[in-house]
Design a protein around this motif. Structure first.
Motif, PDB file in Angstrom:
ATOM      1  N   GLY A  57     -21.324  38.668  22.068  1.00 24.85           N
ATOM      2  CA  GLY A  57     -21.095  38.495  23.492  1.00 24.85           C
ATOM      3  C   GLY A  57     -21.120  37.031  23.854  1.00 24.85           C
ATOM      4  O   GLY A  57     -21.367  36.165  23.005  1.00 24.85           O
ATOM      5  N   ASP A  86     -20.571  38.936  28.827  1.00 23.26           N
ATOM      6  CA  ASP A  86     -19.369  39.694  28.474  1.00 23.26           C
ATOM      7  C   ASP A  86     -19.415  40.030  26.992  1.00 23.26           C
ATOM      8  O   ASP A  86     -19.398  39.130  26.154  1.00 23.26           O
ATOM      9  N   THR A  87     -19.486  41.329  26.696  1.00 16.94           N
ATOM     10  CA  THR A  87     -19.423  41.787  25.304  1.00 16.94           C
ATOM     11  C   THR A  87     -18.106  42.497  25.016  1.00 16.94           C
ATOM     12  O   THR A  87     -17.903  42.998  23.916  1.00 16.94           O
ATOM     13  N   GLU A 117     -17.160  47.199  29.224  1.00 21.97           N
ATOM     14  CA  GLU A 117     -17.671  47.188  30.591  1.00 21.97           C
ATOM     15  C   GLU A 117     -18.945  48.009  30.760  1.00 21.97           C
ATOM     16  O   GLU A 117     -19.899  47.557  31.400  1.00 21.97           O
ATOM     17  N   ASP A 150     -21.803  46.106  29.227  1.00 19.41           N
ATOM     18  CA  ASP A 150     -22.113  44.930  30.047  1.00 19.41           C
ATOM     19  C   ASP A 150     -22.879  45.333  31.300  1.00 19.41           C
ATOM     20  O   ASP A 150     -23.843  44.660  31.687  1.00 19.41           O
ATOM     21  N   ARG A 159     -26.662  44.189  32.399  1.00 19.92           N
ATOM     22  CA  ARG A 159     -26.941  43.556  33.701  1.00 19.92           C
ATOM     23  C   ARG A 159     -28.001  44.312  34.495  1.00 19.92           C
ATOM     24  O   ARG A 159     -28.553  43.787  35.452  1.00 19.92           O
TER      25      ARG A 159
END
Length: 184
Positions: A29, A60-61, A64, A67, A71
């Motif tokens: 990431g 960002d890996t 979505e 990610d 987060r």
């Protein structure tokens, strides 16, 4: 000895990380939004200082759903802790263009000392006349030290997410007097 302040050229800098996934694989990431400055006193890099601020929500890996989980409060909790911050305490010469950058990394309001193994790659002027300086650095850390403790046991043994995080930095910086739109 003149003091120079440099800013990270964010279009030519990469802040990346790698962590084990399911014991046998790795996930890569990066952080896409950050700012940083480097203060130098002539060519004596042992007198340098560095400060970098990463926007946690910019991780960002490439997946979505993953990610969004990273987060969430399970990991970075970007709503409560929007920034990851590194501030150097000292720079030690190792050999030639190799240095150890010792500093404090703050993640989720937890601060721990980390050591970056850094290499000065060089200085040059780009085709537009802007002076640049480039470094490469690596380190690793235990994510649990920073409150990133979520995990899930695997049926076959081991855990879903490794504890060790490898960090790699490819950095270009330009004089702080260069407007951001001219750094690219």
């Amino acid at each position: 000895m003149a003091i120079q302040t440099w800013q990270l050229d964010t279009t030519h800098t990469t802040v990346g990380f790698t962590v084990r996934h399911m014991v046998v694989a790795k996930v890569h990431g990066r952080f896409t939004r950050f700012e940083g400055k480097l203060t130098l006193q002539g060519d004596d890099f042992t007198k340098a200082s560095v400060e970098v601020k990463l926007e946690a929500a910019s991780l960002d890996t490439g997946v979505e759903a993953r990610d969004n989980h990273l987060r969430s409060p399970d990991f970075f909790d970007v709503a409560a802790f929007p920034k990851l911050i590194f501030r150097s305490k000292r720079v030690e010469a190792v050999k030639g263009d190799h240095y150890r950058v010792v500093g404090d990394l703050t993640v989720r309001d937890q601060t721990h000392e980390v050591v970056l193994d850094a290499e000065l790659l060089g200085r040059a002027k780009d085709p537009f006349g802007t002076e640049r300086i480039a470094f490469q650095a690596t380190t690793h850390l235990d994510r649990k030290q920073f409150g990133l403790t979520w995990n899930q046991a695997m049926e076959a043994g081991g855990v879903l997410v490794g504890e060790r995080v490898d960090i790699s930095l490819d950095v270009q910086a330009v004089p702080a007097t260069v407007p951001a739109d001219k750094a690219a």
